[in-house]
Scaffold this motif. Structure first.
Motif, PDB file in Angstrom:
ATOM      1  N   GLU A 155       1.149   6.390  -7.052  1.00  0.00           N
ATOM      2  CA  GLU A 155       0.034   7.244  -7.469  1.00  0.00           C
ATOM      3  C   GLU A 155       0.406   8.710  -7.403  1.00  0.00           C
ATOM      4  O   GLU A 155       0.041   9.504  -8.273  1.00  0.00           O
ATOM      5  CB  GLU A 155      -1.171   6.973  -6.565  1.00  0.00           C
ATOM      6  N   GLU A 156       1.142   9.103  -6.372  1.00  0.00           N
ATOM      7  CA  GLU A 156       1.571  10.509  -6.292  1.00  0.00           C
ATOM      8  C   GLU A 156       2.456  10.873  -7.464  1.00  0.00           C
ATOM      9  O   GLU A 156       2.327  11.951  -8.066  1.00  0.00           O
ATOM     10  CB  GLU A 156       2.328  10.721  -4.971  1.00  0.00           C
ATOM     11  N   VAL A 157       3.342   9.966  -7.809  1.00  0.00           N
ATOM     12  CA  VAL A 157       4.214  10.240  -8.964  1.00  0.00           C
ATOM     13  C   VAL A 157       3.397  10.371 -10.236  1.00  0.00           C
ATOM     14  O   VAL A 157       3.621  11.252 -11.071  1.00  0.00           O
ATOM     15  CB  VAL A 157       5.268   9.112  -9.088  1.00  0.00           C
ATOM     16  N   LYS A 158       2.430   9.423 -10.363  1.00  0.00           N
ATOM     17  CA  LYS A 158       1.589   9.478 -11.563  1.00  0.00           C
ATOM     18  C   LYS A 158       0.818  10.795 -11.642  1.00  0.00           C
ATOM     19  O   LYS A 158       0.691  11.403 -12.700  1.00  0.00           O
ATOM     20  CB  LYS A 158       0.613   8.316 -11.559  1.00  0.00           C
ATOM     21  N   HIS A 207       0.840  -1.215   0.000  1.00  0.00           N
ATOM     22  CA  HIS A 207       0.000   0.000   0.000  1.00  0.00           C
ATOM     23  C   HIS A 207       0.858   1.241   0.000  1.00  0.00           C
ATOM     24  O   HIS A 207       0.577   2.224  -0.698  1.00  0.00           O
ATOM     25  CB  HIS A 207      -0.929   0.010   1.232  1.00  0.00           C
ATOM     26  N   GLU A 208       1.852   1.255   0.753  1.00  0.00           N
ATOM     27  CA  GLU A 208       2.731   2.425   0.779  1.00  0.00           C
ATOM     28  C   GLU A 208       3.390   2.658  -0.567  1.00  0.00           C
ATOM     29  O   GLU A 208       3.487   3.780  -1.064  1.00  0.00           O
ATOM     30  CB  GLU A 208       3.811   2.208   1.856  1.00  0.00           C
ATOM     31  N   LYS A 209       3.794   1.550  -1.209  1.00  0.00           N
ATOM     32  CA  LYS A 209       4.414   1.704  -2.535  1.00  0.00           C
ATOM     33  C   LYS A 209       3.401   2.221  -3.555  1.00  0.00           C
ATOM     34  O   LYS A 209       3.726   3.076  -4.384  1.00  0.00           O
ATOM     35  CB  LYS A 209       4.960   0.345  -2.999  1.00  0.00           C
ATOM     36  N   ASP A 210       2.172   1.659  -3.445  1.00  0.00           N
ATOM     37  CA  ASP A 210       1.152   2.106  -4.408  1.00  0.00           C
ATOM     38  C   ASP A 210       0.840   3.579  -4.221  1.00  0.00           C
ATOM     39  O   ASP A 210       0.637   4.316  -5.203  1.00  0.00           O
ATOM     40  CB  ASP A 210      -0.128   1.285  -4.207  1.00  0.00           C
ATOM     41  N   GLU A 217       1.946  17.673 -14.902  1.00  0.00           N
ATOM     42  CA  GLU A 217       2.931  18.246 -15.821  1.00  0.00           C
ATOM     43  C   GLU A 217       2.464  18.131 -17.267  1.00  0.00           C
ATOM     44  O   GLU A 217       2.615  19.062 -18.070  1.00  0.00           O
ATOM     45  CB  GLU A 217       4.274  17.519 -15.632  1.00  0.00           C
ATOM     46  N   LYS A 218       1.903  16.941 -17.575  1.00  0.00           N
ATOM     47  CA  LYS A 218       1.433  16.756 -18.946  1.00  0.00           C
ATOM     48  C   LYS A 218       0.300  17.724 -19.272  1.00  0.00           C
ATOM     49  O   LYS A 218       0.247  18.304 -20.370  1.00  0.00           O
ATOM     50  CB  LYS A 218       0.955  15.325 -19.136  1.00  0.00           C
ATOM     51  N   THR A 219      -0.655  17.913 -18.312  1.00  0.00           N
ATOM     52  CA  THR A 219      -1.773  18.847 -18.554  1.00  0.00           C
ATOM     53  C   THR A 219      -1.267  20.266 -18.741  1.00  0.00           C
ATOM     54  O   THR A 219      -1.741  21.018 -19.600  1.00  0.00           O
ATOM     55  CB  THR A 219      -2.756  18.789 -17.393  1.00  0.00           C
ATOM     56  N   GLU A 220      -0.265  20.653 -17.921  1.00  0.00           N
ATOM     57  CA  GLU A 220       0.310  21.994 -18.074  1.00  0.00           C
ATOM     58  C   GLU A 220       0.959  22.151 -19.442  1.00  0.00           C
ATOM     59  O   GLU A 220       0.812  23.183 -20.110  1.00  0.00           O
ATOM     60  CB  GLU A 220       1.328  22.239 -16.961  1.00  0.00           C
ATOM     61  N   GLU A 221       1.657  21.099 -19.855  1.00  0.00           N
ATOM     62  CA  GLU A 221       2.287  21.176 -21.184  1.00  0.00           C
ATOM     63  C   GLU A 221       1.230  21.262 -22.278  1.00  0.00           C
ATOM     64  O   GLU A 221       1.386  22.016 -23.254  1.00  0.00           O
ATOM     65  CB  GLU A 221       3.156  19.919 -21.398  1.00  0.00           C
ATOM     66  N   LYS A 222       0.161  20.453 -22.086  1.00  0.00           N
ATOM     67  CA  LYS A 222      -0.913  20.514 -23.084  1.00  0.00           C
ATOM     68  C   LYS A 222      -1.535  21.901 -23.145  1.00  0.00           C
ATOM     69  O   LYS A 222      -1.807  22.441 -24.226  1.00  0.00           O
ATOM     70  CB  LYS A 222      -1.991  19.491 -22.750  1.00  0.00           C
ATOM     71  N   ASN A 223      -1.796  22.487 -21.941  1.00  0.00           N
ATOM     72  CA  ASN A 223      -2.386  23.837 -21.925  1.00  0.00           C
ATOM     73  C   ASN A 223      -1.475  24.838 -22.608  1.00  0.00           C
ATOM     74  O   ASN A 223      -1.931  25.705 -23.365  1.00  0.00           O
ATOM     75  CB  ASN A 223      -2.657  24.272 -20.483  1.00  0.00           C
ATOM     76  N   GLU A 224      -0.187  24.735 -22.312  1.00  0.00           N
ATOM     77  CA  GLU A 224       0.750  25.649 -22.964  1.00  0.00           C
ATOM     78  C   GLU A 224       0.752  25.449 -24.473  1.00  0.00           C
ATOM     79  O   GLU A 224       0.767  26.413 -25.250  1.00  0.00           O
ATOM     80  CB  GLU A 224       2.160  25.412 -22.394  1.00  0.00           C
TER      81      GLU A 224
END
Length: 363
Positions: free
Chosen positions: A71-74, A64-67, A80-87
């Motif tokens: 998830e936080e990394v994901k 659970h701790e690893k998951d 980051e991807k959404t920010e790049e898409k918005n830009e």
């Protein structure tokens, strides 16, 4: 059969029954053993399952701790991807707007150039366009259709107008107006004496007309050709313009010619005559031609221009006998038709049965 044989058979049957009972007991024992084995196996399986569950629980806590970390990394990657898409989308939008503005400017410039080119060749192309074959903005077929339409349209209007005029003319008389209520009494005229006596009054022309009865109406309602009574110019004597072409103006005693307007069917009652008065304190002497300013009945009635084309209305000449003290003074004279039923004092119409004129003679 003997009794012995029967006893043997019974023994054999009993032996078989005992054997069967033994087999059944053996089968039951085997079934009990199998059940015990199965119960033992089930107990072992349950123990193993409990151990596995405990092991899984122990292993799930670090998982659970690893998951959660994964998830936080994901999520961070997604952000980051959404920010790049918005830009990227903002950059694309900016590029698109810039492209649109450039396209609009190019279109405007092209339209301006086209308008300039059209203005250069517009009047020539309007007269005749060799590319489309248009003359004054229309092709030959278009001109033909529009001309045909207007030909039919105006032809219909002309037909309707002609029909209505024909129907109206059928209700009119060529010689007598349909309505003449407002001209029951004639007006009077004092024209300029340079043209007041026309050539129709010359004696040579009037001698061709008929001599009518004095003081009687010349009624000829049922005659197709209306006769004309004589009125010679010489009847005006000193004011006829024959002995004196100036009509007395040179000697200081001017002549004024009075005549009534023509009214179809007019028959004045009594004995009509012209009477003139000067609007001043002292009376002004006057002389009338014909004598007493009479308008003889023989010149009435009048039958209209078509039925009575050579008709001449009677004239009355008034000679003003001015003195030296009357020179250089404007004289106002009013003449009326009197002695009959003709109206001469209507305030709404100052020229009904009367006329007013001004005369001034210089030394």
């Amino acid at each position: 059969m003997s009794s012995q044989d029967q006893n043997q058979d019974q023994k054999q049957d009993q032996d078989q029954d005992q054997k069967q009972d033994q087999k059944q007991d053996q089968d039951q024992d085997q079934d009990q053993d199998q059940k015990q084995d199965q119960d033992q196996d089930q107990d072992q399986d349950q123990d193993q399952d409990q151990k596995q569950q405990q092991n899984q629980k122990q292993n799930q806590e670090p998982r659970h701790e690893k998951d959660a970390a994964k998830e936080e990394v994901k999520e961070e990657v997604k952000e980051e991807k959404t920010e790049e898409k918005n830009e990227n989308t903002e950059e694309k939008k900016g590029e698109k707007t810039a492209e649109k503005t450039e396209e609009k400017e190019q279109k405007k410039e092209s339209k301006r150039e086209e308008k300039k080119e059209e203005k250069k060749g517009s009047w020539k192309d309007f007269i005749y366009n060799p590319r489309t074959g248009e003359f004054l903005g229309r092709t030959a077929s278009s001109w033909g259709l529009i001309l045909l339409f207007y030909l039919v349209f105006y032809g219909f209007l002309a037909g309707m107008f002609s029909l209505t005029m024909w129907v109206m003319l059928q209700t009119l008389d060529e010689n007598v107006p349909r309505h003449q209520d407002r001209v029951s009494s004639p007006g009077e005229i004092a024209p300029n004496c340079s043209s007041c006596v026309s050539s129709d009054y010359n004696d040579s022309i009037q001698e061709q007309n008929d001599l009518c009865l004095v003081g009687e109406y010349t009624e000829q309602d049922h005659e197709p050709v209306k006769k004309v009574c004589q009125f010679k110019r010489s009847m005006l004597r000193q004011c006829s313009g024959l002995p004196d072409g100036s009509f007395g103006f040179e000697e200081g005693k001017p002549c004024i010619i009075i005549k009534m307007n023509r009214v179809i069917g007019l028959k004045p009652e009594g004995d009509p005559f012209i009477n003139c008065t000067a609007k001043r304190d002292t009376p002004l002497q006057m002389q009338y031609f014909p004598p007493e300013g009479r308008l003889d009945k023989m010149f009435f009635p009048y039958y209209g221009k078509k039925a009575h084309p050579d008709y001449v209305q009677p004239l009355v000449a008034v000679k003003l006998l001015l003195r030296k003290e009357d020179y250089n003074v404007e004289q106002t004279v009013e003449c009326k038709v009197e002695g009959s039923n003709l109206r001469n004092s209507d305030d709404r119409d100052k020229y009904l049965g009367r006329v007013t004129f001004r005369v001034r003679v210089s030394e």
